[in-house]
Write an enzyme that holds these catalytic residues in place. Structure first.
Site, mmCIF file in Angstrom:
data_model
loop_
_atom_site.group_PDB
_atom_site.id
_atom_site.type_symbol
_atom_site.label_atom_id
_atom_site.label_comp_id
_atom_site.label_asym_id
_atom_site.label_seq_id
_atom_site.Cartn_x
_atom_site.Cartn_y
_atom_site.Cartn_z
ATOM 1 N N GLY A 127 0.808 -1.206 0.000
ATOM 2 C CA GLY A 127 0.000 0.000 0.000
ATOM 3 C C GLY A 127 0.844 1.260 0.000
ATOM 4 O O GLY A 127 0.556 2.224 -0.709
ATOM 5 N N ARG A 143 7.259 1.881 0.987
ATOM 6 C CA ARG A 143 7.548 0.464 1.181
ATOM 7 C C ARG A 143 7.875 -0.197 -0.160
ATOM 8 O O ARG A 143 8.691 -1.115 -0.233
ATOM 9 C CB ARG A 143 6.374 -0.242 1.855
ATOM 10 C CG ARG A 143 6.705 -1.663 2.322
ATOM 11 C CD ARG A 143 5.562 -2.259 3.123
ATOM 12 N NE ARG A 143 5.317 -1.488 4.324
ATOM 13 C CZ ARG A 143 4.165 -1.483 4.989
ATOM 14 N NH1 ARG A 143 3.144 -2.183 4.541
ATOM 15 N NH2 ARG A 143 4.030 -0.780 6.087
ATOM 16 N N ARG A 197 1.376 11.066 -8.888
ATOM 17 C CA ARG A 197 0.733 11.321 -7.592
ATOM 18 C C ARG A 197 1.545 10.774 -6.423
ATOM 19 O O ARG A 197 0.999 10.489 -5.348
ATOM 20 C CB ARG A 197 -0.692 10.753 -7.555
ATOM 21 C CG ARG A 197 -1.624 11.393 -8.569
ATOM 22 C CD ARG A 197 -3.055 10.950 -8.380
ATOM 23 N NE ARG A 197 -3.943 11.643 -9.313
ATOM 24 C CZ ARG A 197 -5.179 12.040 -9.019
ATOM 25 N NH1 ARG A 197 -5.656 11.812 -7.815
ATOM 26 N NH2 ARG A 197 -5.907 12.636 -9.916
ATOM 27 N N ARG A 218 -0.545 -8.853 -3.103
ATOM 28 C CA ARG A 218 -0.513 -7.773 -2.121
ATOM 29 C C ARG A 218 0.454 -8.134 -1.007
ATOM 30 O O ARG A 218 0.415 -9.257 -0.463
ATOM 31 C CB ARG A 218 -1.914 -7.539 -1.558
ATOM 32 C CG ARG A 218 -1.898 -6.667 -0.299
ATOM 33 C CD ARG A 218 -3.224 -6.038 0.022
ATOM 34 N NE ARG A 218 -3.332 -5.671 1.426
ATOM 35 C CZ ARG A 218 -2.651 -4.696 2.030
ATOM 36 N NH1 ARG A 218 -1.755 -4.002 1.353
ATOM 37 N NH2 ARG A 218 -2.819 -4.435 3.316
ATOM 38 N N SER A 258 0.478 -4.804 5.690
ATOM 39 C CA SER A 258 0.297 -5.047 7.118
ATOM 40 C C SER A 258 -1.160 -5.349 7.412
ATOM 41 O O SER A 258 -2.053 -5.067 6.613
ATOM 42 C CB SER A 258 0.760 -3.836 7.926
ATOM 43 O OG SER A 258 0.033 -2.682 7.545
ATOM 44 N N ASP A 318 -0.201 -5.131 14.291
ATOM 45 C CA ASP A 318 -0.880 -4.785 15.543
ATOM 46 C C ASP A 318 -1.922 -5.852 15.848
ATOM 47 O O ASP A 318 -2.225 -6.695 15.002
ATOM 48 C CB ASP A 318 -1.529 -3.400 15.450
ATOM 49 C CG ASP A 318 -2.467 -3.275 14.265
ATOM 50 O OD1 ASP A 318 -3.665 -3.484 14.456
ATOM 51 O OD2 ASP A 318 -1.997 -2.975 13.146
ATOM 52 N N ARG A 338 8.153 -1.528 11.709
ATOM 53 C CA ARG A 338 7.238 -2.171 10.773
ATOM 54 C C ARG A 338 7.954 -2.554 9.481
ATOM 55 O O ARG A 338 7.834 -3.674 9.000
ATOM 56 C CB ARG A 338 6.048 -1.254 10.464
ATOM 57 C CG ARG A 338 5.161 -1.044 11.673
ATOM 58 C CD ARG A 338 3.857 -0.387 11.301
ATOM 59 N NE ARG A 338 3.000 -0.249 12.498
ATOM 60 C CZ ARG A 338 1.686 -0.166 12.462
ATOM 61 N NH1 ARG A 338 1.060 -0.206 11.292
ATOM 62 N NH2 ARG A 338 0.987 -0.048 13.562
#
Length: 235
Positions: free
Chosen positions: A20, A24, A43, A87, A90, A204, A217
């Site tokens: 996402g 990353r 963008r 995908r 997290s 989490d 993360r």
């Protein structure tokens, strides 16, 4: 080149990993790909193409939520010919036996609604992962010794959820974790006969309140990327 992806013909590989977060995507490309080059910055949603073990791979940021992912996946498939879409992201754990940094392989993805709902109308379509990718990812995770869980996840429409009753039912029905994109990815893969899988790292925990600090993360997600790559190119 499309409205949201500025790559030229031939610059997007048939195998695409979809984090996402665009940063990353940059980290994963620099860490795991050889000869990685940036092919998209429209963008600020960065995309990179390089090679993994001699195989062309694109790592393209998809943004947050199913509407954003739907834009990128539609363009990747329709214009650039992507065939395998995984995908990497997290998620929040929803079962006591799922721990921080564990990997979840999403066999199915339940949701209240997706951008595809207008097509299905009254039908509750059940999107699922590609079996060959799911099997290969499970085998890769086992070989690495990564704590891994295979089962259903919940793709939420919102991040700041105000439906504790719905979360309770997800937990009751064995849903492993919650994220915001996989269900629409699986819908699109089914529609266009492409392979798709969501490989997720637990950042989490909804039941215990535990969470990884933001600086941990990214460094905790290496196993997830390696599992995705090995699954994509399994014999």
């Amino acid at each position: 080149m499309t409205i949201h992806i500025g790559a030229n013909p031939g610059e997007i590989a048939e195998t695409v990993l979809l984090p996402g977060d665009p940063l990353r995507a940059k980290w994963a490309a620099e860490t795991f790909l050889e000869n990685a080059r940036q092919v998209n910055d429209v963008r600020g949603m960065l995309g990179f193409t390089g090679e993994w073990n001699g195989n062309p791979v694109t790592i393209q940021g998809s943004g947050m939520g199913m509407p954003s992912l739907s834009i990128y996946v539609n363009e990747l498939i329709s214009t650039f010919g992507a065939k395998t879409l995984i995908r990497i992201g997290s998620c929040g754990a929803m079962q006591q036996d799922v721990g921080l940094r564990d990997v979840i392989l999403a066999m199915t993805a339940s949701t209240l609604s997706t951008p595809s709902r207008g097509i299905f109308k009254e039908l509750n379509f059940a999107p699922c992962a590609d079996w060959s990718l799911l099997k290969a990812a499970a085998q890769a995770a086992e070989a690495k010794g990564t704590p891994t869980h295979v089962g259903g996840i919940y793709s939420a429409d919102v991040f700041y959820d105000e439906r504790p009753d719905l979360n309770e039912q997800m937990v009751r029905h064995g849903i492993l974790g919650v994220e915001m994109e996989a269900a629409e990815l699986y819908n699109l893969a089914a529609r266009y006969q492409r392979r798709a899988l969501a490989v997720l790292t637990v950042s989490d925990h909804l039941l215990t309140g535990e969470a990884l600090p933001s600086d941990q993360r990214q460094s905790s997600f290496g196993d997830m990327v390696e599992i995705a790559l090995q699954a994509a190119f399994a014999d």
